[in-house]
Scaffold this active site. Structure first.
Site, PDB file in Angstrom:
ATOM      1  N   ARG A 178       0.864  -1.060  -0.110  1.00 13.14           N
ATOM      2  CA  ARG A 178       0.219   0.018   0.026  1.00 13.14           C
ATOM      3  C   ARG A 178       0.795   1.465  -0.225  1.00 13.14           C
ATOM      4  NH1 ARG A 178      -2.235  -3.474  -1.229  1.00 13.14           N
ATOM      5  NH2 ARG A 178      -4.030  -4.416  -0.123  1.00 13.14           N
ATOM      6  N   SER A 226     -11.086  -0.117   3.532  1.00 12.10           N
ATOM      7  CA  SER A 226     -10.211  -0.437   4.693  1.00 12.10           C
ATOM      8  C   SER A 226      -9.553   0.668   5.286  1.00 12.10           C
ATOM      9  CB  SER A 226      -9.127  -1.425   4.505  1.00 12.10           C
ATOM     10  OG  SER A 226      -9.694  -2.455   3.825  1.00 12.10           O
ATOM     11  N   GLU A 296      -4.455   2.996   6.725  1.00 13.36           N
ATOM     12  CA  GLU A 296      -4.450   2.860   5.280  1.00 13.36           C
ATOM     13  C   GLU A 296      -5.020   3.997   4.515  1.00 13.36           C
ATOM     14  OE1 GLU A 296      -5.590  -0.733   2.938  1.00 13.36           O
ATOM     15  OE2 GLU A 296      -6.912   0.574   1.775  1.00 13.36           O
TER      16      GLU A 296
HETATM   17  N1  EPU Z   1     -12.545 -10.976   8.959  1.00 14.36           N
HETATM   18  C1  EPU Z   1     -13.111 -11.304  10.267  1.00 14.36           C
HETATM   19  N2  EPU Z   1     -14.060 -10.288  10.889  1.00 14.36           N
HETATM   20  C2  EPU Z   1     -14.462  -9.175  10.288  1.00 14.36           C
HETATM   21  C3  EPU Z   1     -13.767  -9.137   9.034  1.00 14.36           C
HETATM   22  C4  EPU Z   1     -12.826  -9.884   8.520  1.00 14.36           C
HETATM   23  O1  EPU Z   1     -12.953 -12.272  10.995  1.00 14.36           O
HETATM   24  O2  EPU Z   1     -15.034  -8.473  10.708  1.00 14.36           O
HETATM   25  C5  EPU Z   1     -11.798 -12.119   8.546  1.00 14.36           C
HETATM   26  C6  EPU Z   1     -12.195 -12.846   7.348  1.00 14.36           C
HETATM   27  O3  EPU Z   1     -13.035 -13.793   7.690  1.00 14.36           O
HETATM   28  C7  EPU Z   1     -11.036 -12.934   6.591  1.00 14.36           C
HETATM   29  C8  EPU Z   1      -9.797 -12.097   7.127  1.00 14.36           C
HETATM   30  O4  EPU Z   1     -10.444 -11.301   8.142  1.00 14.36           O
HETATM   31  O5  EPU Z   1     -10.576 -14.326   7.214  1.00 14.36           O
HETATM   32  C9  EPU Z   1      -9.737 -11.073   5.912  1.00 14.36           C
HETATM   33  O6  EPU Z   1     -11.043 -10.291   5.594  1.00 14.36           O
HETATM   34  P1  EPU Z   1     -11.256  -9.903   3.970  1.00 14.36           P
HETATM   35  O7  EPU Z   1     -11.351 -11.066   3.146  1.00 14.36           O
HETATM   36  O8  EPU Z   1     -12.468  -9.194   4.298  1.00 14.36           O
HETATM   37  O9  EPU Z   1     -10.171  -8.857   3.434  1.00 14.36           O
HETATM   38  P2  EPU Z   1      -9.244  -8.019   4.210  1.00 14.36           P
HETATM   39  O10 EPU Z   1      -7.958  -8.001   4.336  1.00 14.36           O
HETATM   40  O11 EPU Z   1     -10.130  -7.337   5.220  1.00 14.36           O
HETATM   41  C10 EPU Z   1      -8.761  -6.935   1.621  1.00 14.36           C
HETATM   42  C11 EPU Z   1      -8.585  -5.480   1.223  1.00 14.36           C
HETATM   43  C12 EPU Z   1      -9.823  -4.910   0.646  1.00 14.36           C
HETATM   44  C13 EPU Z   1     -10.285  -5.826  -0.202  1.00 14.36           C
HETATM   45  C14 EPU Z   1     -10.686  -7.198   0.325  1.00 14.36           C
HETATM   46  C15 EPU Z   1     -10.999  -8.095  -0.615  1.00 14.36           C
HETATM   47  C16 EPU Z   1      -6.514  -4.790   2.790  1.00 14.36           C
HETATM   48  C17 EPU Z   1      -6.279  -3.671   3.764  1.00 14.36           C
HETATM   49  N3  EPU Z   1      -7.957  -4.702   2.274  1.00 14.36           N
HETATM   50  O12 EPU Z   1      -9.694  -6.940   2.849  1.00 14.36           O
HETATM   51  O13 EPU Z   1      -9.633  -3.647   0.088  1.00 14.36           O
HETATM   52  O14 EPU Z   1     -11.725  -5.160  -0.901  1.00 14.36           O
HETATM   53  O15 EPU Z   1      -9.436  -7.763   0.766  1.00 14.36           O
HETATM   54  O16 EPU Z   1     -11.330  -9.197  -0.419  1.00 14.36           O
HETATM   55  O17 EPU Z   1      -5.804  -5.383   2.185  1.00 14.36           O
HETATM   56  C18 EPU Z   1      -9.439  -1.540   0.740  1.00 14.36           C
HETATM   57  O18 EPU Z   1      -8.180  -1.488   0.603  1.00 14.36           O
HETATM   58  O19 EPU Z   1      -9.690  -0.201   0.777  1.00 14.36           O
HETATM   59  C19 EPU Z   1     -10.394  -2.526   0.547  1.00 14.36           C
HETATM   60  C20 EPU Z   1     -11.407  -2.459   0.965  1.00 14.36           C
END
Ligand code: EPU
Length: 303
Positions: A178, A226, A296
């Site tokens: 990022r 995020s 972020e």
């Molecule tokens: N999780 C939880 N509880 C929650 C949220 C998530 O336990 O309330 C767990 C999920 O079950 C999963 C893990 O945390 O095992 C990761 O969650 P998720 O798959 O939603 O991905 P993320 O890492 O939170 C990233 C990007 C998002 C993008 C999604 C697509 C980053 C910081 N964020 O989110 O990007 O849309 O993957 O899957 O890398 C952004 O950058 O603004 C953004 C929205």
């Protein structure tokens, strides 16, 4: 940087060949819909106009800030000092003879993803769920776990803070999770190298990413995606979930009850509400899990 008065902004920008507005609310240009006005907003219609604005900025030492899709910024309630450059009008996409996909900085990243699919080009499927612009995605190396912008980026066109136009091969720029170590200035376009693939396979991947996003993210309330980066080896969403802050509110801002790494503007939140909530999350995650969360979202503007 000198502190400018409204009169000196008008003087510095008088006759500049670009649409300029003064004392403009910025919140409509952001996805979170909070924050105060910009002293000045510039809306260039071409790269030549970006050059003209940057030359004035340099000549008069004006502060400036480049606003992409406004989907990753939190504007404080006191508004933004200086010139906010808004690039919505830079919205051309073309597929070049060399196979590079060229997009101007104001192109929405999901639109570019759909365009690439239409050309049978794979590599930007992940961009479908990133509600920013090409310029913003380049500047912050936007991505999802396992995929990021700089993997497919080949060249950037850039106007520096003196108003000089240059093209920069992506391999010359240090970048990380990022982040990208770009000089001060404005990304005006980017070229991507993608791989040919069957359209139905690309479409399938896009559909499954969209489905996952719809199921896990609070898409119906204003938000900035995020709020924090994921710490090494962990997920912020999960950490916030585990410390019990999902659904927690301050004023009109709330930690989403769907996804722990989202803050939503539930009810006319102020930037102050959102900042207080960020502080609360940082504190609790540090206290209970010993993890220092890193933002972020970019916070800009006056208190
Ligand atoms: N999780 C939880 N509880 C929650 C949220 C998530 O336990 O309330 C767990 C999920 O079950 C999963 C893990 O945390 O095992 C990761 O969650 P998720 O798959 O939603 O991905 P993320 O890492 O939170 C990233 C990007 C998002 C993008 C999604 C697509 C980053 C910081 N964020 O989110 O990007 O849309 O993957 O899957 O890398 C952004 O950058 O603004 C953004 C929205």
């Amino acid at each position: 940087m000198m502190v400018q008065s409204p009169v000196s902004y008008r003087k510095a920008l008088e006759g500049c060949p670009c649409e300029i507005q003064y004392d403009v609310p910025v919140f409509p240009y952001t996805s979170l819909k909070v924050g105060g006005p910009a002293d000045v907003m510039a809306f260039p219609k071409s790269i030549t106009e970006v050059v003209a604005v940057m030359r004035r900025i340099s000549q008069h030492q004006l502060p400036f800030f480049v606003l992409g899709g406004g989907s990753n910024v939190l504007v404080r309630d006191g508004g933004i000092e200086g010139v906010v450059i808004q690039l919505d009008h830079l919205n051309r996409i073309t597929l070049g003879d060399t196979g590079l996909l060229f997009a101007e900085a104001g192109v929405s990243y999901p639109r570019l993803s759909t365009y690439a699919m239409g050309c049978g080009l794979s590599g930007l499927e992940f961009a479908t769920g990133i509600p920013g612009t090409v310029g913003g995605a380049v500047a912050m190396n936007a991505g999802i776990p396992g995929e990021e912008t700089w993997e497919v980026l080949r060249e950037i066109a850039f106007v520096d803070d003196k108003g000089e136009f240059e093209t920069i091969p992506s391999e010359y720029v240090r970048h990380g999770y990022r982040s990208a170590a770009l000089p001060r200035g404005v990304v005006v376009s980017a070229s991507f190298l993608l791989s040919p693939a069957p359209v139905d396979r690309i479409e399938e991947k896009i559909k499954s990413l969209m489905k996952r996003r719809r199921e896990t993210q609070p898409l119906s309330f204003p938000n900035v995606g995020s709020i924090f980066k994921n710490p090494p080896g962990a997920y912020t969403g999960r950490l916030v979930d585990e410390v019990g802050l999902k659904g927690y509110s301050i004023g009109g801002a709330q930690v989403s009850d769907r996804h722990g790494n989202f803050i939503v503007n539930r009810d006319n939140a102020s930037a102050k509400d959102v900042l207080a909530l960020i502080k609360k999350v940082v504190h609790k995650v540090r206290q209970e899990r010993g993890v220092n969360l890193e933002l972020e979202v970019r916070i800009v503007g006056r208190e």
